[in-house]
Design a protein around this motif. Structure first.
Motif, mmCIF file in Angstrom:
data_model
loop_
_atom_site.group_PDB
_atom_site.id
_atom_site.type_symbol
_atom_site.label_atom_id
_atom_site.label_comp_id
_atom_site.label_asym_id
_atom_site.label_seq_id
_atom_site.Cartn_x
_atom_site.Cartn_y
_atom_site.Cartn_z
ATOM 1 N N LYS A 35 0.837 -1.201 0.000
ATOM 2 C CA LYS A 35 0.000 0.000 0.000
ATOM 3 C C LYS A 35 0.874 1.254 0.000
ATOM 4 N N ASP A 36 0.766 2.041 -1.076
ATOM 5 C CA ASP A 36 1.439 3.338 -1.131
ATOM 6 C C ASP A 36 2.912 3.252 -0.735
ATOM 7 N N VAL A 37 3.622 2.308 -1.328
ATOM 8 C CA VAL A 37 5.042 2.119 -1.028
ATOM 9 C C VAL A 37 5.866 3.117 -1.846
ATOM 10 N N SER A 38 6.654 3.939 -1.152
ATOM 11 C CA SER A 38 7.519 4.926 -1.796
ATOM 12 C C SER A 38 8.892 4.881 -1.153
ATOM 13 N N PHE A 39 9.923 4.633 -1.956
ATOM 14 C CA PHE A 39 11.286 4.619 -1.435
ATOM 15 C C PHE A 39 12.264 4.612 -2.600
ATOM 16 N N GLY A 40 13.529 4.852 -2.294
ATOM 17 C CA GLY A 40 14.585 4.765 -3.289
ATOM 18 C C GLY A 40 15.743 3.939 -2.773
ATOM 19 N N ILE A 41 16.428 3.269 -3.683
ATOM 20 C CA ILE A 41 17.664 2.552 -3.366
ATOM 21 C C ILE A 41 18.768 3.166 -4.216
ATOM 22 N N GLN A 42 19.815 3.614 -3.564
ATOM 23 C CA GLN A 42 20.905 4.296 -4.249
ATOM 24 C C GLN A 42 21.918 3.307 -4.823
ATOM 25 N N PRO A 43 22.628 3.696 -5.872
ATOM 26 C CA PRO A 43 23.743 2.871 -6.342
ATOM 27 C C PRO A 43 24.764 2.652 -5.227
ATOM 28 N N ASN A 44 25.376 1.477 -5.223
ATOM 29 C CA ASN A 44 26.449 1.123 -4.279
ATOM 30 C C ASN A 44 25.999 1.124 -2.823
ATOM 31 N N SER A 45 24.714 0.878 -2.576
ATOM 32 C CA SER A 45 24.198 0.899 -1.208
ATOM 33 C C SER A 45 23.911 -0.517 -0.707
ATOM 34 N N PHE A 46 23.793 -0.643 0.616
ATOM 35 C CA PHE A 46 23.472 -1.927 1.254
ATOM 36 C C PHE A 46 22.334 -1.681 2.233
ATOM 37 N N GLN A 47 21.283 -2.509 2.163
ATOM 38 C CA GLN A 47 20.174 -2.391 3.089
ATOM 39 C C GLN A 47 19.545 -3.755 3.355
ATOM 40 N N PHE A 48 18.998 -3.862 4.571
ATOM 41 C CA PHE A 48 18.221 -5.035 4.935
ATOM 42 C C PHE A 48 16.743 -4.753 4.676
ATOM 43 N N LEU A 49 15.996 -5.804 4.371
ATOM 44 C CA LEU A 49 14.541 -5.748 4.257
ATOM 45 C C LEU A 49 13.985 -6.739 5.265
ATOM 46 N N THR A 50 13.122 -6.273 6.147
ATOM 47 C CA THR A 50 12.617 -7.151 7.182
ATOM 48 C C THR A 50 11.156 -6.826 7.485
ATOM 49 N N GLY A 51 10.562 -7.662 8.324
ATOM 50 C CA GLY A 51 9.155 -7.509 8.678
ATOM 51 C C GLY A 51 8.562 -8.875 8.968
ATOM 52 N N PRO A 52 7.384 -8.924 9.541
ATOM 53 C CA PRO A 52 6.766 -10.210 9.884
ATOM 54 C C PRO A 52 6.428 -11.036 8.652
ATOM 55 N N SER A 53 6.282 -12.344 8.862
ATOM 56 C CA SER A 53 5.888 -13.234 7.766
ATOM 57 C C SER A 53 4.552 -12.784 7.183
ATOM 58 N N GLY A 54 4.475 -12.790 5.854
ATOM 59 C CA GLY A 54 3.236 -12.401 5.192
ATOM 60 C C GLY A 54 3.052 -10.913 5.025
ATOM 61 N N ALA A 55 4.062 -10.120 5.418
ATOM 62 C CA ALA A 55 3.925 -8.660 5.355
ATOM 63 C C ALA A 55 4.107 -8.117 3.945
ATOM 64 N N GLY A 56 4.757 -8.897 3.051
ATOM 65 C CA GLY A 56 4.932 -8.427 1.683
ATOM 66 C C GLY A 56 6.364 -8.379 1.201
ATOM 67 N N LYS A 57 7.311 -8.951 1.959
ATOM 68 C CA LYS A 57 8.732 -8.890 1.566
ATOM 69 C C LYS A 57 8.965 -9.588 0.228
ATOM 70 N N THR A 58 8.462 -10.806 0.090
ATOM 71 C CA THR A 58 8.689 -11.553 -1.149
ATOM 72 C C THR A 58 7.997 -10.880 -2.323
ATOM 73 N N THR A 59 6.824 -10.318 -2.093
ATOM 74 C CA THR A 59 6.125 -9.581 -3.152
ATOM 75 C C THR A 59 6.953 -8.393 -3.613
ATOM 76 N N LEU A 60 7.550 -7.669 -2.681
ATOM 77 C CA LEU A 60 8.405 -6.541 -3.036
ATOM 78 C C LEU A 60 9.608 -7.020 -3.852
ATOM 79 N N MET A 61 10.190 -8.136 -3.448
ATOM 80 C CA MET A 61 11.318 -8.689 -4.201
ATOM 81 C C MET A 61 10.901 -9.026 -5.632
ATOM 82 N N ARG A 62 9.726 -9.614 -5.797
ATOM 83 C CA ARG A 62 9.264 -9.989 -7.137
ATOM 84 C C ARG A 62 9.009 -8.757 -8.009
ATOM 85 N N LEU A 63 8.552 -7.673 -7.408
ATOM 86 C CA LEU A 63 8.412 -6.423 -8.159
ATOM 87 C C LEU A 63 9.777 -5.919 -8.622
ATOM 88 N N LEU A 64 10.767 -6.032 -7.749
ATOM 89 C CA LEU A 64 12.100 -5.554 -8.079
ATOM 90 C C LEU A 64 12.762 -6.403 -9.157
#
Length: 235
Positions: A35-64
């Motif tokens: 829902k209304d996801v807005s963010f940016g990932i910069q070149p040469n950056s490192f970040q973790f993605l986390t959250g409870p099971s079923g929250a949408g992490k894998t869906t976000l990965m598939r969009l990417l």
């Protein structure tokens, strides 16, 4: 170091490798998963993605990885609006992305060595040009003595390490790793994470999805947190 959940992750979109603007996604007629996801990932950056099971992490990965399209909103990847891409253009962009899936997706009729080197073979490279690099990487992930074994013989943890090596061998510009340390012991998990960090230092942007809070706490990295279909940031 870390900020509150209070603000949406809308910072850092100028010149971004990835940019999401008010992205929403639903499956069929169901409720929105994102829902209304807005963010940016910069070149040469490192970040973790986390959250409870079923929250949408894998869906976000598939969009990417361009295996899903958003129901609404704008996604740009490598400066391209993904909604305007034809299948050939999607294939070209995917070659710039490495991904570690939770289901590994190894080919059972190929050895560990052949699975890991497959991205290079697809690009038409001669084996002599990559044999030493593949062998070295397999040794690093603890599969040096398993390189000629077929995937059905490998354990779950060994399959996971083979999938990680395959994602890394092409030195992608952007690496997506979905729970890459989930089936390995803590010592190997730290070793694999160091490999991701070294890849990031060489210029690859990394997004690593994990439930392992203790592992994340060992590293000073940005955290993207999905909760109830919305994405928040810890800086």
């Amino acid at each position: 170091m870390l900020g509150p959940y209070a603000s949406l992750a809308i910072r850092g979109k100028e010149g971004a490798l990835v940019r999401f603007e008010n992205v929403g996604l639903r499956y069929g007629m169901g409720q929105e998963v994102l829902k209304d996801v807005s963010f940016g990932i910069q070149p040469n950056s490192f970040q973790f993605l986390t959250g409870p099971s079923g929250a949408g992490k894998t869906t976000l990965m598939r969009l990417l990885f361009l295996s899903l399209k958003p129901t609404r909103g704008l996604i740009t990847l490598f400066g391209r609006d993904v909604s305007s891409l034809d299948p050939d253009e999607v294939a070209v962009l995917r070659r710039r992305i490495g991904i570690v899936f939770q289901d590994f997706r190894l080919l059972d009729h190929l050895t560990t060595y052949e699975n890991v080197s497959l991205p290079l073979r697809v690009l038409g490279k001669e084996e002599a040009s990559y044999r030493a690099e593949v062998t070295e990487l397999l040794g690093w992930v603890g599969l040096g003595d398993r390189m000629h074994v077929l995937p059905p013989i490998l354990s779950g943890g060994e399959k996971q390490r083979a999938a990680i090596a395959r994602a890394l061998i092409g030195r992608p510009e952007f690496l997506l790793a979905d729970e890459p340390t989930g089936n390995v012991d803590p010592t190997l998990a730290r070793r694999l994470l160091r490999l991701f960090i070294e890849l990031n230092k060489s210029g690859t942007s990394v997004l690593l999805a994990t439930h392992d809070i203790a592992l994340m706490d060992q590293y000073d990295a940005r955290r993207l947190v999905i909760a109830d279909g919305r994405l928040y940031v810890y800086e």
